[in-house]
Design a protein around this motif. Structure first.
Motif, mmCIF file in Angstrom:
data_model
loop_
_atom_site.group_PDB
_atom_site.id
_atom_site.type_symbol
_atom_site.label_atom_id
_atom_site.label_comp_id
_atom_site.label_asym_id
_atom_site.label_seq_id
_atom_site.Cartn_x
_atom_site.Cartn_y
_atom_site.Cartn_z
ATOM 1 N N GLN A 26 37.638 37.644 46.759
ATOM 2 C CA GLN A 26 36.413 36.969 45.904
ATOM 3 C C GLN A 26 35.311 38.169 45.354
ATOM 4 O O GLN A 26 34.709 38.000 44.286
ATOM 5 C CB GLN A 26 35.585 36.203 46.869
ATOM 6 C CG GLN A 26 36.517 35.069 47.146
ATOM 7 C CD GLN A 26 35.812 33.825 48.232
ATOM 8 O OE1 GLN A 26 35.153 34.421 48.936
ATOM 9 N NE2 GLN A 26 36.389 32.521 47.910
ATOM 10 N N GLY A 27 35.306 39.335 46.261
ATOM 11 C CA GLY A 27 34.340 40.072 45.819
ATOM 12 C C GLY A 27 35.043 40.848 44.620
ATOM 13 O O GLY A 27 34.110 41.343 43.936
ATOM 14 N N LYS A 28 36.217 41.179 44.366
ATOM 15 C CA LYS A 28 36.788 41.857 43.478
ATOM 16 C C LYS A 28 36.469 40.911 42.020
ATOM 17 O O LYS A 28 36.428 41.263 40.854
ATOM 18 C CB LYS A 28 38.190 41.901 43.652
ATOM 19 C CG LYS A 28 38.753 43.128 42.532
ATOM 20 C CD LYS A 28 38.179 44.281 42.315
ATOM 21 C CE LYS A 28 38.704 45.101 41.288
ATOM 22 N NZ LYS A 28 38.156 46.460 40.983
ATOM 23 N N LYS A 69 30.806 32.294 33.300
ATOM 24 C CA LYS A 69 30.570 32.455 31.731
ATOM 25 C C LYS A 69 30.858 34.053 31.822
ATOM 26 O O LYS A 69 30.261 34.798 32.501
ATOM 27 C CB LYS A 69 29.285 32.298 31.339
ATOM 28 C CG LYS A 69 28.942 32.724 30.079
ATOM 29 C CD LYS A 69 27.562 32.037 29.733
ATOM 30 C CE LYS A 69 26.409 33.187 30.101
ATOM 31 N NZ LYS A 69 25.193 33.213 29.467
ATOM 32 N N SER A 70 31.543 34.607 30.632
ATOM 33 C CA SER A 70 31.970 35.806 30.659
ATOM 34 C C SER A 70 32.264 36.146 29.415
ATOM 35 O O SER A 70 32.972 35.369 28.386
ATOM 36 C CB SER A 70 32.746 36.166 31.925
ATOM 37 O OG SER A 70 33.565 37.505 31.532
ATOM 38 N N HIS A 71 32.634 37.644 29.055
ATOM 39 C CA HIS A 71 33.272 37.943 27.807
ATOM 40 C C HIS A 71 35.056 37.706 28.050
ATOM 41 O O HIS A 71 35.327 37.588 29.260
ATOM 42 C CB HIS A 71 33.278 39.570 27.633
ATOM 43 C CG HIS A 71 31.867 39.845 26.992
ATOM 44 N ND1 HIS A 71 31.675 39.875 25.704
ATOM 45 C CD2 HIS A 71 30.736 40.415 27.702
ATOM 46 C CE1 HIS A 71 30.605 40.180 25.333
ATOM 47 N NE2 HIS A 71 29.934 40.596 26.832
ATOM 48 N N ARG A 72 35.559 37.310 26.938
ATOM 49 C CA ARG A 72 36.893 36.756 27.023
ATOM 50 C C ARG A 72 37.740 37.933 27.570
ATOM 51 O O ARG A 72 38.678 37.689 28.241
ATOM 52 C CB ARG A 72 37.475 36.704 25.764
ATOM 53 C CG ARG A 72 38.894 36.063 25.587
ATOM 54 C CD ARG A 72 39.265 36.058 24.152
ATOM 55 N NE ARG A 72 38.214 36.413 22.913
ATOM 56 C CZ ARG A 72 38.250 36.146 21.767
ATOM 57 N NH1 ARG A 72 39.245 35.958 21.441
ATOM 58 N NH2 ARG A 72 37.217 36.773 21.260
ATOM 59 N N SER A 73 37.422 39.255 27.696
ATOM 60 C CA SER A 73 38.094 40.376 28.263
ATOM 61 C C SER A 73 37.970 40.094 29.766
ATOM 62 O O SER A 73 38.953 40.695 30.587
ATOM 63 C CB SER A 73 37.888 41.651 27.964
ATOM 64 O OG SER A 73 36.067 41.772 28.115
ATOM 65 N N ALA A 74 37.127 39.499 30.309
ATOM 66 C CA ALA A 74 37.140 39.295 31.793
ATOM 67 C C ALA A 74 38.193 38.542 32.525
ATOM 68 O O ALA A 74 38.664 38.796 33.383
ATOM 69 C CB ALA A 74 35.921 38.855 32.280
ATOM 70 N N VAL A 75 38.836 37.578 31.680
ATOM 71 C CA VAL A 75 39.883 36.712 32.095
ATOM 72 C C VAL A 75 41.134 37.454 32.421
ATOM 73 O O VAL A 75 41.838 37.432 33.299
ATOM 74 C CB VAL A 75 39.989 35.590 31.126
ATOM 75 C CG1 VAL A 75 41.198 34.735 31.290
ATOM 76 C CG2 VAL A 75 38.689 34.798 30.911
ATOM 77 N N SER A 76 41.399 38.258 31.443
ATOM 78 C CA SER A 76 42.712 39.043 31.559
ATOM 79 C C SER A 76 42.481 40.103 32.743
ATOM 80 O O SER A 76 43.453 40.172 33.551
ATOM 81 C CB SER A 76 43.202 39.911 30.344
ATOM 82 O OG SER A 76 41.871 40.772 29.738
ATOM 83 N N GLU A 77 41.408 40.453 32.900
ATOM 84 C CA GLU A 77 40.976 41.377 34.021
ATOM 85 C C GLU A 77 40.923 40.782 35.286
ATOM 86 O O GLU A 77 41.785 41.181 36.445
ATOM 87 C CB GLU A 77 39.702 42.103 33.978
ATOM 88 C CG GLU A 77 39.234 42.994 34.831
ATOM 89 C CD GLU A 77 39.939 44.502 35.109
ATOM 90 O OE1 GLU A 77 40.118 45.406 35.835
ATOM 91 O OE2 GLU A 77 40.837 44.496 33.856
ATOM 92 N N ILE A 78 40.586 39.350 35.353
ATOM 93 C CA ILE A 78 40.387 38.566 36.652
ATOM 94 C C ILE A 78 42.098 38.422 36.997
ATOM 95 O O ILE A 78 42.476 38.448 37.990
ATOM 96 C CB ILE A 78 39.659 37.444 36.230
ATOM 97 C CG1 ILE A 78 38.233 37.623 36.469
ATOM 98 C CG2 ILE A 78 40.292 36.477 37.460
ATOM 99 C CD1 ILE A 78 37.337 36.292 36.232
ATOM 100 N N MET A 93 45.397 29.960 37.933
ATOM 101 C CA MET A 93 45.388 29.359 36.587
ATOM 102 C C MET A 93 44.130 29.373 36.080
ATOM 103 O O MET A 93 42.962 29.292 36.759
ATOM 104 C CB MET A 93 46.006 27.981 36.564
ATOM 105 C CG MET A 93 45.711 27.246 35.193
ATOM 106 S SD MET A 93 46.527 25.649 35.282
ATOM 107 C CE MET A 93 45.144 24.682 36.230
ATOM 108 N N THR A 94 43.852 29.830 34.778
ATOM 109 C CA THR A 94 42.530 29.800 34.069
ATOM 110 C C THR A 94 42.428 29.066 33.029
ATOM 111 O O THR A 94 43.476 29.038 32.137
ATOM 112 C CB THR A 94 42.218 31.375 33.744
ATOM 113 O OG1 THR A 94 42.014 31.983 35.040
ATOM 114 C CG2 THR A 94 40.663 31.459 33.168
#
Length: 119
Positions: A26-28, A69-78, A93-94
């Motif tokens: 969760q921290g990451k 809420k975030s930049h789209r690039s955060a999704v691939s990083e997550i 799943m996102t």
């Protein structure tokens, strides 16, 4: 067109995950969202469930939900981070959601917290 969107990530962890291991995951996720100019609206345990089929050696798992809420690039990083924790995170799943849904989830989460719910 802006690069910022609203997302919901549902992830399934091992049922025997320790608090320390869960806090690492969760921290990451939180760090990744904040590093991408994001904001977390909801982060909580959703449910302990029996699985429809065995995943590895597990018949049960614990679901967690993350609305942000975030930049789209955060999704691939997550998702990259969730793959890294593959021993702890069994599935994820996102999906992109509407702003109204994210705001409603934040309001519900705040009410739950005020009423003594677990975050």
């Amino acid at each position: 067109m802006t690069d910022i969107g609203y997302y919901e990530t549902l992830y399934l962890t091992r049922p025997d995950l320790t608090d320390e291991e869960l806090n690492k995951v969760q921290g990451k996720l939180k760090e990744t969202i904040l590093n991408h100019e994001g904001e977390i609206f909801k982060s909580q345990k959703w449910a302990d469930r029996n699985l429809a089929y065995r995943i590895g050696k597990y018949n049960k798992g614990t679901y967690y939900i993350l609305v942000y809420k975030s930049h789209r690039s955060a999704v691939s990083e997550i998702e990259r981070n969730l793959r890294f924790f593959s021993g702890d995170v069994l599935r994820f799943m996102t999906v992109r959601i509407k702003e109204e849904v994210a705001l409603r989830e934040r309001a519900a989460s705040e009410v739950s917290t005020q009423e003594g719910g677990v975050q």
